[in-house]
Design a protein around this motif. Structure first.
Motif, mmCIF file in Angstrom:
data_model
loop_
_atom_site.group_PDB
_atom_site.id
_atom_site.type_symbol
_atom_site.label_atom_id
_atom_site.label_comp_id
_atom_site.label_asym_id
_atom_site.label_seq_id
_atom_site.Cartn_x
_atom_site.Cartn_y
_atom_site.Cartn_z
ATOM 1 N N PRO A 11 0.814 -1.228 0.000
ATOM 2 C CA PRO A 11 0.000 0.000 0.000
ATOM 3 C C PRO A 11 0.846 1.276 0.000
ATOM 4 O O PRO A 11 0.502 2.239 -0.694
ATOM 5 N N GLU A 12 1.936 1.281 0.744
ATOM 6 C CA GLU A 12 2.772 2.488 0.768
ATOM 7 C C GLU A 12 3.485 2.704 -0.572
ATOM 8 O O GLU A 12 3.751 3.834 -0.963
ATOM 9 N N GLU A 13 3.762 1.628 -1.302
ATOM 10 C CA GLU A 13 4.348 1.766 -2.639
ATOM 11 C C GLU A 13 3.328 2.350 -3.614
ATOM 12 O O GLU A 13 3.673 3.179 -4.459
ATOM 13 N N VAL A 14 2.087 1.915 -3.503
ATOM 14 C CA VAL A 14 1.020 2.457 -4.361
ATOM 15 C C VAL A 14 0.855 3.945 -4.080
ATOM 16 O O VAL A 14 0.766 4.758 -5.003
ATOM 17 N N SER A 15 0.843 4.304 -2.814
ATOM 18 C CA SER A 15 0.712 5.705 -2.433
ATOM 19 C C SER A 15 1.881 6.526 -2.973
ATOM 20 O O SER A 15 1.692 7.619 -3.528
ATOM 21 N N LEU A 16 3.088 6.002 -2.841
ATOM 22 C CA LEU A 16 4.271 6.680 -3.353
ATOM 23 C C LEU A 16 4.196 6.807 -4.877
ATOM 24 O O LEU A 16 4.496 7.866 -5.427
ATOM 25 N N LEU A 17 3.798 5.751 -5.554
ATOM 26 C CA LEU A 17 3.676 5.783 -7.014
ATOM 27 C C LEU A 17 2.691 6.862 -7.450
ATOM 28 O O LEU A 17 2.966 7.632 -8.373
ATOM 29 N N ARG A 18 1.554 6.955 -6.776
ATOM 30 C CA ARG A 18 0.567 7.982 -7.124
ATOM 31 C C ARG A 18 1.153 9.390 -6.942
ATOM 32 O O ARG A 18 0.957 10.264 -7.789
ATOM 33 N N ARG A 19 1.858 9.599 -5.844
ATOM 34 C CA ARG A 19 2.461 10.914 -5.596
ATOM 35 C C ARG A 19 3.531 11.232 -6.641
ATOM 36 O O ARG A 19 3.591 12.341 -7.167
ATOM 37 N N LEU A 20 4.368 10.260 -6.949
ATOM 38 C CA LEU A 20 5.439 10.490 -7.918
ATOM 39 C C LEU A 20 4.887 10.745 -9.318
ATOM 40 O O LEU A 20 5.389 11.619 -10.031
ATOM 41 N N LEU A 21 3.862 10.004 -9.710
ATOM 42 C CA LEU A 21 3.243 10.243 -11.016
ATOM 43 C C LEU A 21 2.654 11.650 -11.077
ATOM 44 O O LEU A 21 2.764 12.335 -12.102
ATOM 45 N N GLY A 22 2.033 12.080 -10.010
ATOM 46 C CA GLY A 22 1.495 13.443 -9.949
ATOM 47 C C GLY A 22 2.592 14.480 -10.088
ATOM 48 O O GLY A 22 2.436 15.480 -10.812
ATOM 49 N N ARG A 23 3.706 14.259 -9.429
ATOM 50 C CA ARG A 23 4.831 15.201 -9.525
ATOM 51 C C ARG A 23 5.428 15.213 -10.923
ATOM 52 O O ARG A 23 5.801 16.264 -11.440
ATOM 53 N N LEU A 24 5.543 14.038 -11.554
ATOM 54 C CA LEU A 24 6.058 13.981 -12.924
ATOM 55 C C LEU A 24 5.115 14.707 -13.888
ATOM 56 O O LEU A 24 5.567 15.421 -14.788
ATOM 57 N N GLN A 25 3.812 14.521 -13.711
ATOM 58 C CA GLN A 25 2.850 15.206 -14.564
ATOM 59 C C GLN A 25 2.950 16.708 -14.383
ATOM 60 O O GLN A 25 2.931 17.466 -15.364
ATOM 61 N N THR A 26 3.090 17.162 -13.151
ATOM 62 C CA THR A 26 3.237 18.590 -12.880
ATOM 63 C C THR A 26 4.504 19.135 -13.530
ATOM 64 O O THR A 26 4.487 20.204 -14.149
ATOM 65 N N ALA A 27 5.606 18.396 -13.414
ATOM 66 C CA ALA A 27 6.870 18.834 -14.016
ATOM 67 C C ALA A 27 6.759 18.879 -15.539
ATOM 68 O O ALA A 27 7.234 19.829 -16.176
ATOM 69 N N ALA A 28 6.120 17.876 -16.134
ATOM 70 C CA ALA A 28 5.963 17.854 -17.592
ATOM 71 C C ALA A 28 5.103 19.020 -18.057
ATOM 72 O O ALA A 28 5.408 19.663 -19.069
ATOM 73 N N THR A 29 4.049 19.310 -17.323
ATOM 74 C CA THR A 29 3.179 20.432 -17.680
ATOM 75 C C THR A 29 3.946 21.743 -17.586
ATOM 76 O O THR A 29 3.829 22.602 -18.466
ATOM 77 N N ALA A 30 4.750 21.885 -16.547
ATOM 78 C CA ALA A 30 5.551 23.101 -16.383
ATOM 79 C C ALA A 30 6.570 23.239 -17.512
ATOM 80 O O ALA A 30 6.745 24.322 -18.078
ATOM 81 N N LEU A 31 7.240 22.150 -17.851
ATOM 82 C CA LEU A 31 8.218 22.191 -18.944
ATOM 83 C C LEU A 31 7.550 22.510 -20.279
ATOM 84 O O LEU A 31 8.098 23.245 -21.090
ATOM 85 N N ALA A 32 6.369 21.951 -20.507
ATOM 86 C CA ALA A 32 5.644 22.221 -21.751
ATOM 87 C C ALA A 32 5.268 23.690 -21.840
ATOM 88 O O ALA A 32 5.262 24.272 -22.917
ATOM 89 N N GLY A 33 4.980 24.300 -20.716
ATOM 90 C CA GLY A 33 4.606 25.714 -20.689
ATOM 91 C C GLY A 33 5.765 26.646 -20.963
ATOM 92 O O GLY A 33 5.572 27.789 -21.358
ATOM 93 N N GLU A 34 6.985 26.151 -20.769
ATOM 94 C CA GLU A 34 8.158 26.976 -21.015
ATOM 95 C C GLU A 34 8.435 27.133 -22.502
ATOM 96 O O GLU A 34 9.135 28.051 -22.908
ATOM 97 N N GLY A 35 7.960 26.201 -23.315
ATOM 98 C CA GLY A 35 8.107 26.313 -24.750
ATOM 99 C C GLY A 35 9.477 25.935 -25.288
ATOM 100 O O GLY A 35 9.692 25.918 -26.478
ATOM 101 N N GLU A 36 10.434 25.673 -24.432
ATOM 102 C CA GLU A 36 11.772 25.292 -24.867
ATOM 103 C C GLU A 36 12.220 24.061 -24.093
ATOM 104 O O GLU A 36 11.855 23.904 -22.930
ATOM 105 N N PRO A 37 13.055 23.231 -24.704
ATOM 106 C CA PRO A 37 13.595 22.108 -23.952
ATOM 107 C C PRO A 37 14.580 22.613 -22.892
ATOM 108 O O PRO A 37 15.113 23.721 -23.022
ATOM 109 N N PRO A 38 14.801 21.832 -21.843
ATOM 110 C CA PRO A 38 15.764 22.273 -20.826
ATOM 111 C C PRO A 38 17.168 22.354 -21.411
ATOM 112 O O PRO A 38 17.466 21.679 -22.405
#
Length: 161
Positions: A131-158
């Motif tokens: 259960p704690e791995e599932v919880s961690l996976l959900r949190r990490l996926l959310g953080r990756l999605q947030t980071a991808a959305t932020a990077l997409a908004g920058e319009g340039e690759p890092p």
């Protein structure tokens, strides 16, 4: 950089975006076969139904934003569902160019039939995780999605290097 010049090169099986894509495709493919075979739904149609069941009536633009599916995919999914009378389209009171989509009674019934199957697939997929791995996976996926959305908004690759 490559392994030839002493620097670590890109190893596909260790490249996280690739691994996420492959895992997503494997899970989506498994579930898509079940939805298509048993219920005649594509993955975009099922996602659209889920969003409407979860959020209530929405415009196609709101669905695009919520699901990260492109406009054409959402439009085709909506057309297919409307043709089967699983969703209804109504005029948007504030924007005459837009329509509001909502599940019909038949759409809610079908969603109620499919949702337990979807949850069973999820349970089977995560059955080997604590259960704690599932919880961690959900949190990490959310953080990756947030980071991808932020990077997409920058319009340039890092920057490289």
């Amino acid at each position: 950089m490559s392994a030839d010049d002493g620097e670590p090169g890109l190893k596909l099986d260790a490249y996280l975006p690739y691994r996420l894509s492959v895992a997503s495709n494997a899970v989506s493919g498994l579930i898509a076969r079940a939805y298509q075979d048993r219920f005649g739904l594509t993955i975009p149609q099922w996602r659209l139904m889920c969003v409407l069941a979860d959020e209530g009536a929405m415009t196609q633009g709101q669905i695009v934003t919520r699901t990260f599916m492109d406009k054409v995919t959402v439009s085709r999914a909506a057309q297919g569902l409307a043709g089967r009378r699983l969703i209804a389209r109504s005029e948007h009171h504030a924007d005459g160019r837009s329509h509001v989509l909502s599940l019909t009674a038949e759409g809610r019934r079908l969603f109620g039939e499919i949702a337990p199957l979807a949850l069973a697939y999820e349970a089977a997929l995560i059955s080997g995780l604590a259960p704690e791995e599932v919880s961690l996976l959900r949190r990490l996926l959310g953080r990756l999605q947030t980071a991808a959305t932020a990077l997409a908004g920058e319009g340039e690759p890092p920057p490289i290097g």
